[in-house]
Design a protein around this motif. Structure first.
Motif, mmCIF file in Angstrom:
data_model
loop_
_atom_site.group_PDB
_atom_site.id
_atom_site.type_symbol
_atom_site.label_atom_id
_atom_site.label_comp_id
_atom_site.label_asym_id
_atom_site.label_seq_id
_atom_site.Cartn_x
_atom_site.Cartn_y
_atom_site.Cartn_z
ATOM 1 N N HIS A 309 0.801 -1.232 0.000
ATOM 2 C CA HIS A 309 0.000 0.000 0.000
ATOM 3 C C HIS A 309 0.835 1.285 0.000
ATOM 4 O O HIS A 309 0.474 2.237 -0.702
ATOM 5 C CB HIS A 309 -0.969 -0.032 1.187
ATOM 6 N N PRO A 310 1.958 1.359 0.720
ATOM 7 C CA PRO A 310 2.738 2.594 0.671
ATOM 8 C C PRO A 310 3.401 2.832 -0.688
ATOM 9 O O PRO A 310 3.875 3.945 -0.963
ATOM 10 C CB PRO A 310 3.829 2.375 1.755
ATOM 11 N N ALA A 311 3.431 1.815 -1.555
ATOM 12 C CA ALA A 311 4.117 1.947 -2.845
ATOM 13 C C ALA A 311 3.248 2.624 -3.895
ATOM 14 O O ALA A 311 3.753 2.997 -4.960
ATOM 15 C CB ALA A 311 4.543 0.585 -3.357
ATOM 16 N N VAL A 312 1.952 2.769 -3.633
ATOM 17 C CA VAL A 312 1.063 3.358 -4.630
ATOM 18 C C VAL A 312 1.371 4.843 -4.787
ATOM 19 O O VAL A 312 1.401 5.581 -3.790
ATOM 20 C CB VAL A 312 -0.420 3.179 -4.203
ATOM 21 N N PRO A 313 1.624 5.298 -6.018
ATOM 22 C CA PRO A 313 1.914 6.717 -6.217
ATOM 23 C C PRO A 313 0.745 7.585 -5.779
ATOM 24 O O PRO A 313 -0.425 7.217 -5.905
ATOM 25 C CB PRO A 313 2.128 6.839 -7.737
ATOM 26 N N ALA A 314 1.053 8.763 -5.246
ATOM 27 C CA ALA A 314 0.001 9.677 -4.780
ATOM 28 C C ALA A 314 -0.792 10.203 -5.962
ATOM 29 O O ALA A 314 -0.257 10.390 -7.052
ATOM 30 C CB ALA A 314 0.648 10.832 -4.028
#
Length: 314
Positions: A309-314
């Motif tokens: 989940h933290p890897a998803v680009p903003a």
């Protein structure tokens, strides 16, 4: 494109005897797997050996051993393959609605009969709409090979014979499990091109492979979907061209980095044993990223999905 086969929440466990009278071991070969195979589309499933890829084809065709425990759903135009009785799978599904190309397909051929004789028998038993000669042409099998015995075939020709046999019943879904294993690069390219052509003609194709170079090549030529499997779970999925150009999950990025043209840097560490999976994200012990949710749930973002989940680009 319409869905030909929709797999949701697929779990496969193998209960093994414990060593020397100890407690039984539970091997988690597939965990909450979801896949969609579409008519006219090829889906490539990649991952390291032993991650559970091949178990999927056995689960979908009812060929798992007796010690397997299966949960989830696999809808083939309304038929749940995981709940269907063996008589339905045998008489209506295997060979007719689902074709299977296994690893080293030539070993599935009877050694004492010619390839042509076996193809003609398959057409007859499956009420196939096309003669053996047409199947051979569709699979790129030379007409001269029909008069040969399996031991007289090269590796690439044997794979084509296996593909022709899998097409005998005109299946709507084709499962190809490592069909390029042991082949040289030109034969790998020819085999994957054949699978792409079948998809373009309307067949829903699942290509199970560890060969990211082959997937990158066919993705550059047309629409291909990609799912990445690690330690029994799908960790990333989406259009192959997008995933390969900009991977979100660190494992996908690691697989790409291990390619010779990308630096030949192996993914650090070793994959966990499927009988001893860590809690939370199974890739965490090998991941060098500081930000981690430790949540293995695959979450969709548009036409892509990722379990980091933290890897998803903003």
């Amino acid at each position: 494109m319409t869905a030909a086969l929709e797999v949701t929440g697929l779990d496969v466990r193998f209960r093994l005897r414990g060593a020397r009278g100890g407690p039984p071991r539970l091997v988690r070969a597939a965990s909450d797997v979801g896949l969609t195979l579409r008519h006219g589309r090829l889906l490539a499933l990649v991952g390291e050996s032993g991650c559970g890829k091949s178990v999927l084809t056995e689960a979908l065709t009812g060929l798992l051993p007796g010690n397997a425990e299966v949960r989830g759903r696999a809808l083939l135009q309304g038929l749940d393959l995981l709940a269907a009785p063996e008589t339905v799978l045998r008489d209506e599904v295997r060979g007719r609605r689902i074709g299977l190309v296994g690893q080293s397909a030539g070993t599935f051929l009877t050694p004492t009969r010619t390839v042509g004789a076996q193809l003609r028998e398959a057409v007859r038993l499956l009420d196939g709409p096309e003669p053996a000669e047409v199947l051979a042409e569709r699979a790129g099998l030379p007409a001269t090979a029909l008069d040969l015995y399996p031991h007289e075939l090269s590796g690439g020709t044997a794979q084509r014979a296996g593909l022709a046999a899998a097409l005998a019943g005109d299946p709507e879904v084709l499962l190809a499990d490592e069909p390029t294993a042991g082949l040289d690069r030109p034969l790998v390219d020819r085999t994957t091109d054949l699978l792409v052509d079948l998809a373009r003609a309307g067949t829903a194709v699942l290509l199970i492979t560890h060969d990211l170079r082959a997937v990158r090549r066919i993705a550059a030529a047309g629409p291909v979907d990609l799912a990445v499997m690690y330690a029994s779970r799908i960790v990333e999925s989406g259009p192959a061209s997008e995933v390969l150009a900009r991977p979100w999950h660190p494992y996908t990025a690691g697989l790409l980095g291990a390619l010779p043209e990308e630096g030949f840097v192996p993914v650090p560490g070793e994959p966990p044993e499927l009988s001893d999976l860590p809690p939370g994200c199974p890739f965490r012990p090998r991941c060098g990223r500081s930000a981690c949710s430790d949540d293995p749930t695959l979450v969709g973002h548009g036409d892509r999905a990722v379990a980091c989940h933290p890897a998803v680009p903003a």
